[in-house]
Scaffold this motif. Structure first.
Motif, short mmCIF file in Angstrom:
data_model
loop_
_atom_site.label_atom_id
_atom_site.label_comp_id
_atom_site.label_asym_id
_atom_site.label_seq_id
_atom_site.Cartn_x
_atom_site.Cartn_y
_atom_site.Cartn_z
N GLN A 42 41.11 35.14 45.01
CA GLN A 42 40.43 34.06 45.73
C GLN A 42 40.70 34.16 47.23
O GLN A 42 39.78 33.99 48.04
CB GLN A 42 40.90 32.70 45.21
N ARG A 43 41.93 34.44 47.59
CA ARG A 43 42.27 34.61 49.01
C ARG A 43 41.53 35.79 49.62
O ARG A 43 41.05 35.74 50.75
CB ARG A 43 43.79 34.77 49.18
N GLU A 44 41.37 36.86 48.84
CA GLU A 44 40.66 38.04 49.33
C GLU A 44 39.18 37.74 49.52
O GLU A 44 38.57 38.15 50.51
CB GLU A 44 40.84 39.20 48.34
N ARG A 47 38.75 35.64 52.56
CA ARG A 47 38.97 36.44 53.77
C ARG A 47 37.74 37.26 54.12
O ARG A 47 37.43 37.50 55.28
CB ARG A 47 40.18 37.35 53.57
N ARG A 48 36.99 37.69 53.07
CA ARG A 48 35.82 38.53 53.29
C ARG A 48 34.54 37.73 53.57
O ARG A 48 33.50 38.32 53.83
CB ARG A 48 35.59 39.43 52.07
N GLN A 49 34.60 36.41 53.45
CA GLN A 49 33.42 35.60 53.73
C GLN A 49 33.04 35.72 55.19
O GLN A 49 33.90 35.79 56.07
CB GLN A 49 33.69 34.12 53.40
N PRO A 50 31.70 35.79 55.48
CA PRO A 50 31.27 35.89 56.88
C PRO A 50 31.67 34.65 57.67
O PRO A 50 31.73 33.55 57.14
CB PRO A 50 29.74 36.01 56.78
N CYS A 51 31.90 34.87 58.91
CA CYS A 51 32.30 33.77 59.80
C CYS A 51 31.11 32.82 59.97
O CYS A 51 29.99 33.23 60.25
CB CYS A 51 32.74 34.33 61.15
N ARG A 52 31.35 31.55 59.80
CA ARG A 52 30.28 30.56 59.88
C ARG A 52 30.19 29.92 61.25
O ARG A 52 29.46 28.95 61.44
CB ARG A 52 30.48 29.49 58.80
#
Length: 221
Positions: A42-44, A47-52
């Motif tokens: 979940q943390r990974e 971390r990989r989610q695009p910056c909003r």
């Protein structure tokens, strides 16, 4: 001898209980390991989610933001007179489509600012590129007669999966001669090859607009 048998039974019960406790302990340990692995995943993922972070497009001074008309679906019988007239004219124009290669016939109708309606159909060519879409055929007829602004249009074709909207080239072409957002009526043509095609009263119509179809058009102004 009997006492020894009783002692043996008690020892066996204790061993069974210890064995069950050991199994529970191992299960809990495995469960904790799985939970930790899931948390790491979940943390990974987070971390990989695009910056909003960023700014709304509406705040940009480099893009034009004209007011868009509403986009909705409605039955043919509930359309206003302008929409019904344009769709019927487009449907009649579709009968003259020249499409021997794709057999995909399209009809279009556009109303000029002066109130004149110009119709067109798609015209194919064996060399492909000399062909012309129905939307541009209709508008070119009006432009060649002095019309430079159109305030509504309609496109009709039959496709079993649903609506057929203008291609990208036609969208850019339409917006060239629309000073503001204009309604575009899209309907599925009847599949039947009747000599006088008609829309059913409950036929669904997509009422969209050129700014919905092409929100960021090319312009040099």
């Amino acid at each position: 001898m009997q006492q020894k048998r009783k002692d043996l039974k008690r020892c066996m019960k204790r061993l069974d209980a210890l064995q069950k406790e050991l199994v529970k302990h191992r299960t809990c340990k495995r469960l904790k390991m799985c939970i930790n692995q899931l948390r790491e995943l979940q943390r990974e993922v987070e971390r990989r989610q695009p910056c909003r972070t960023g700014y709304p497009v509406s705040e940009s001074l480099k893009l034009s933001h004209p007011i868009k008309l509403c986009e909705y679906t409605i039955s043919f019988s509930q359309l206003d007179n302008c929409g019904r007239e344009l769709l019927e004219d487009a449907l009649n124009a579709r009968c003259f489509a020249y499409a021997p290669y794709s057999n995909f016939k399209v009809g279009a109708a556009f109303r000029s600012k002066e109130g004149r309606v110009f119709t067109g159909c798609n015209v194919e060519n064996v060399a492909l590129t000399p062909g012309c879409c129905a939307e541009r055929t209709a508008m070119l007829k009006g432009i060649s007669e002095g019309c430079r602004v159109f305030n509504a249009g309609a496109v009709v074709a039959y496709h079993p999966s649903g609506y057929t909207t203008p291609c990208g080239v036609c969208r850019q072409f339409i917006i060239e001669f629309a000073k503001l957002d204009i309604p575009i009526y899209i309907a599925q043509a009847p599949e039947s090859s009747a000599p006088i095609p008609l829309f059913e009263d409950d036929a669904e119509v997509l009422v969209t607009s050129i700014y919905h179809l092409l929100p960021h058009s090319f312009s040099v102004y």
